[in-house]
Design an enzyme around this catalytic site. Structure first.
Site, short mmCIF file in Angstrom:
data_model
loop_
_atom_site.label_atom_id
_atom_site.label_comp_id
_atom_site.label_asym_id
_atom_site.label_seq_id
_atom_site.Cartn_x
_atom_site.Cartn_y
_atom_site.Cartn_z
CE LYS A 276 -3.31 2.58 2.90
NZ LYS A 276 -4.25 2.55 4.04
CG ASP A 281 -5.67 7.81 4.47
OD1 ASP A 281 -6.59 8.46 3.90
OD2 ASP A 281 -5.88 6.78 5.14
CE LYS A 288 -6.84 8.60 7.86
NZ LYS A 288 -7.49 7.47 8.55
CG ASP A 299 -2.01 5.18 4.84
OD1 ASP A 299 -1.87 4.14 5.50
OD2 ASP A 299 -3.09 5.52 4.32
CG ASP A 358 -10.15 7.37 6.39
OD1 ASP A 358 -9.05 7.32 5.78
OD2 ASP A 358 -10.25 7.56 7.61
CD GLU A 360 -6.79 5.17 2.26
OE1 GLU A 360 -7.80 5.29 2.96
OE2 GLU A 360 -5.67 4.90 2.73
NE ARG A 362 -10.98 -1.23 3.43
CZ ARG A 362 -11.60 -1.39 4.60
NH1 ARG A 362 -12.76 -2.04 4.66
NH2 ARG A 362 -11.07 -0.91 5.71
N1 BES Z 1 -4.49 4.42 6.74
C1 BES Z 1 -5.64 4.14 7.50
C2 BES Z 1 -5.42 3.12 8.59
C3 BES Z 1 -4.50 3.52 9.72
C4 BES Z 1 -5.03 4.01 10.90
C5 BES Z 1 -3.15 3.33 9.64
C6 BES Z 1 -4.20 4.33 11.96
C7 BES Z 1 -2.31 3.66 10.68
C8 BES Z 1 -2.84 4.15 11.85
C9 BES Z 1 -6.74 3.58 6.59
O1 BES Z 1 -6.75 4.04 5.29
C10 BES Z 1 -8.04 3.98 7.19
O2 BES Z 1 -8.30 5.13 7.25
N2 BES Z 1 -8.85 3.01 7.59
C11 BES Z 1 -10.10 3.27 8.19
C12 BES Z 1 -11.11 2.31 7.63
C13 BES Z 1 -12.53 2.63 7.99
C14 BES Z 1 -12.97 3.90 7.33
C15 BES Z 1 -13.40 1.48 7.57
C16 BES Z 1 -9.95 3.11 9.68
O3 BES Z 1 -9.20 2.24 10.12
O4 BES Z 1 -10.56 3.87 10.42
ZN ZN Z 2 -4.92 4.69 4.59
MN MN Z 3 -7.83 5.85 5.10
#
Ligand code: BES
Ligand code: ZN
Ligand code: MN
Length: 512
Positions: A276, A281, A288, A299, A358, A360, A362
């Site tokens: 990834k 992000d 966020k 990220d 968010d 993104e 996947r």
């Molecule tokens: N890059 C984030 C995940 C992340 C969170 C990495 C904290 C490192 C530390 C990912 O893209 C994300 O935002 N995931 C969301 C998914 C949700 C919207 C289903 C998450 O984990 O909140």
């Molecule tokens: Zn992310």
């Molecule tokens: Mn995200």
């Protein structure tokens, strides 16, 4: 910094700091191990005196600094290794990390000597490898943006690993050279991950991959937006469309087949690593909260680890065909950004309803995994991604989440992680999780809500790896840290590089 292998007598080693690792003194014993008697006498006897007080017992992680009366070293650092039976690679890395830390924090010891402990059942090659790794990992700094020199911490210039006279120095030198390759590749991944997003857009990540490819002897192919459009990568393109910095798909190869051939001339197994590479992000339209958003420059740590691993494959000339695929994009809100409710068509033909922009990671992985699978039909595919906050909630920052569809591959990943001293912990991936993200409007949706968020994210990815041995590492909790430890300053960890390195090195060469 230079790490050398020598058989100099420790009392004669000219050094600003001589590191002396010691095993746990069991029971009531406070006496110096016999092996070190002569050394202590040559240094003036302070060592035995210090042990006799009971102030130093050799517990793992314990240290004591002494100033010897005689001998060639200015300082003597005792480092506890814990019980002799528990000595492993990680204990060696940490001990070396502590030596480097003591030499540089608050002191300026540029020349280090490190007396290698009695090896027991360990061989000189992996011992020197672990020590060299520890040295280079601990000496890592991300200080290129500091303009005032006095703010920069002191650095170690050289480390001599002192092996016993009559030991196999050649074997140790091989190990030290390998350790340097592994650690410098991990440090490269750390550098990329630490780089702020204003200095590292997707095209910069692609250029960094090209630079590494050129230096190490890899092939590198970069797909731009038109090329991705031709392939129908609707998911990756959607994530990148909100930013002025367009997305890229980068393909690195070690032992790439000749033009036109699907596989390398000699039938070597093909391994694919997918990373990834979200260079920032923000969450996109589903933006966020501000509090930790700056951390999202990390990220792209999965992609950074893949670049590091491919560098290792090339420099160690591993007898495998290794492919690295980086899905690079920036996730920003704008008038061009993709939105919640949008329906995307991935390269595989699967349609995806976006419920949250968010989620993104996947999406970009969906196209990268499908591309890797269809272009290379690998024997196995491993992806690394800072994929979910839910994985951090589940496992904390202590371990990465491990998922997959093939028990033999998962076992190999587990063993590789152990050798690397990188913690991974298996999490489930069941039909129920796939069921949970079945779409209402499209085939699947890109989130399944809060519950088991890391699991449903893995389930999403599984749609794009069908029929293939696949493992997924969610490194959201382990890619960066604000708790420094002996081989790890604050910031990016470069996690994954050495795990993938061990996976490749131990991969059976004839199983195609
Ligand atoms: N890059 C984030 C995940 C992340 C969170 C990495 C904290 C490192 C530390 C990912 O893209 C994300 O935002 N995931 C969301 C998914 C949700 C919207 C289903 C998450 O984990 O909140
Ligand atoms: Zn992310
Ligand atoms: Mn995200």
């Amino acid at each position: 910094m230079q790490v050398t292998v020598e058989s100099t007598d420790a009392a004669r080693a000219e050094a600003d700091l001589l590191a002396l690792p010691l095993f746990l003194l069991e029971g009531a014993r406070r006496r110096l191990p016999q092996r070190l008697g002569a050394l202590d006498r040559a240094l003036g006897g302070r060592l035995a005196a210090a042990l006799a007080t009971g102030d130093f017992r050799g517990k793992r992680g314990e240290t004591l600094l002494l100033y010897p009366e005689r001998g060639a070293a200015k300082r003597l650092l005792l480092i506890g290794l814990g019980p002799e039976s528990g000595l492993d690679r990680e204990a060696l890395r940490r001990a070396m990390g502590q030596a480097v830390g003591a030499a540089t924090s608050g002191r300026k010891a540029e020349r280090l000597a490190f007396l290698v402990p009695a090896l027991g059942r360990l061989r000189p090659t992996p011992v020197a490898e672990a020590l060299a790794e520890g040295a280079h990992l601990a000496a890592y700094r991300f200080d290129g943006y500091r303009t005032r020199r006095e703010d920069a911490p002191a650095r170690v210039a050289s480390i001599a690993l002192l092996f016993e006279r009559g030991g196999d120095l050649r074997a140790a030198r091989t190990g030290a050279a390998t350790g340097e390759i592994l650690a410098s590749s991990q440090n490269l991944a750390r550098d990329l991950s630490n780089e702020p997003a204003n200095a590292l857009a997707p095209s910069d990540l692609a250029r960094a991959a090209e630079r590494v490819a050129k230096e190490a002897g890899l092939s590198c192919h970069v797909l731009d937006v038109p090329a991705m459009k031709r392939l129908g990568m609707g998911a990756l393109l959607a994530v990148g469309q909100g930013s002025r910095n367009p997305p890229r798909l980068v393909v690195l190869q070690h032992n790439a087949p000749r033009r036109g051939a699907a596989r390398p001339a000699r039938r070597r197994p093909t391994l694919c690593f997918v990373g990834k590479g979200i260079t920032f992000d923000s969450g996109g339209i589903s933006i966020k909260p501000a509090a930790s958003m700056h951390e999202m420059k990390h990220d792209m740590s999965g992609a950074a680890a893949v670049i590091g691993a491919l560098r290792v494959a090339a420099l160690l000339r591993l007898p495998l065909h290794v492919v690295g695929v980086l899905a690079a994009a920036e996730n920003l809100p704008s008038g061009d950004a993709y939105r919640p409710g949008d329906v995307l068509r991935a390269m595989s033909g699967t349609t995806i309803e976006v419920l949250n922009t968010d989620a993104e990671g996947r999406l970009v992985l969906a196209d990268a995994l499908h591309y890797a699978r269809t272009q290379f039909s690998p024997a196995a595919i491993v992806d690394l991604a800072t994929l979910t906050g839910a994985c951090v909630v589940a496992l904390g920052k202590w371990s990465a989440g491990l998922f997959g569809n093939d028990e033999r591959l998962l076992e190999r990943v587990r063993v590789a992680a152990e050798r690397a001293g990188e913690r991974v912990w298996r999490l489930p991936l069941w039909e129920e999780h796939r069921e949970h993200i079945r779409g209402d409007v499209a085939d699947i949706k890109n989130t399944g809500g809060r519950d088991g968020g890391a699991l449903t994210a893995a389930a999403f990815l599984s749609h794009f790896t069908e029929g293939l041995a696949w493992a997924h590492l969610d490194i959201a909790g382990t890619a960066y840290t604000d708790k420094p430890s002996p081989c790890q300053p604050r910031g990016a960890t470069g996690v994954g590089v050495r795990l993938l390195a061990h996976l490749m090195r131990d991969w059976p060469s004839r199983s195609v």
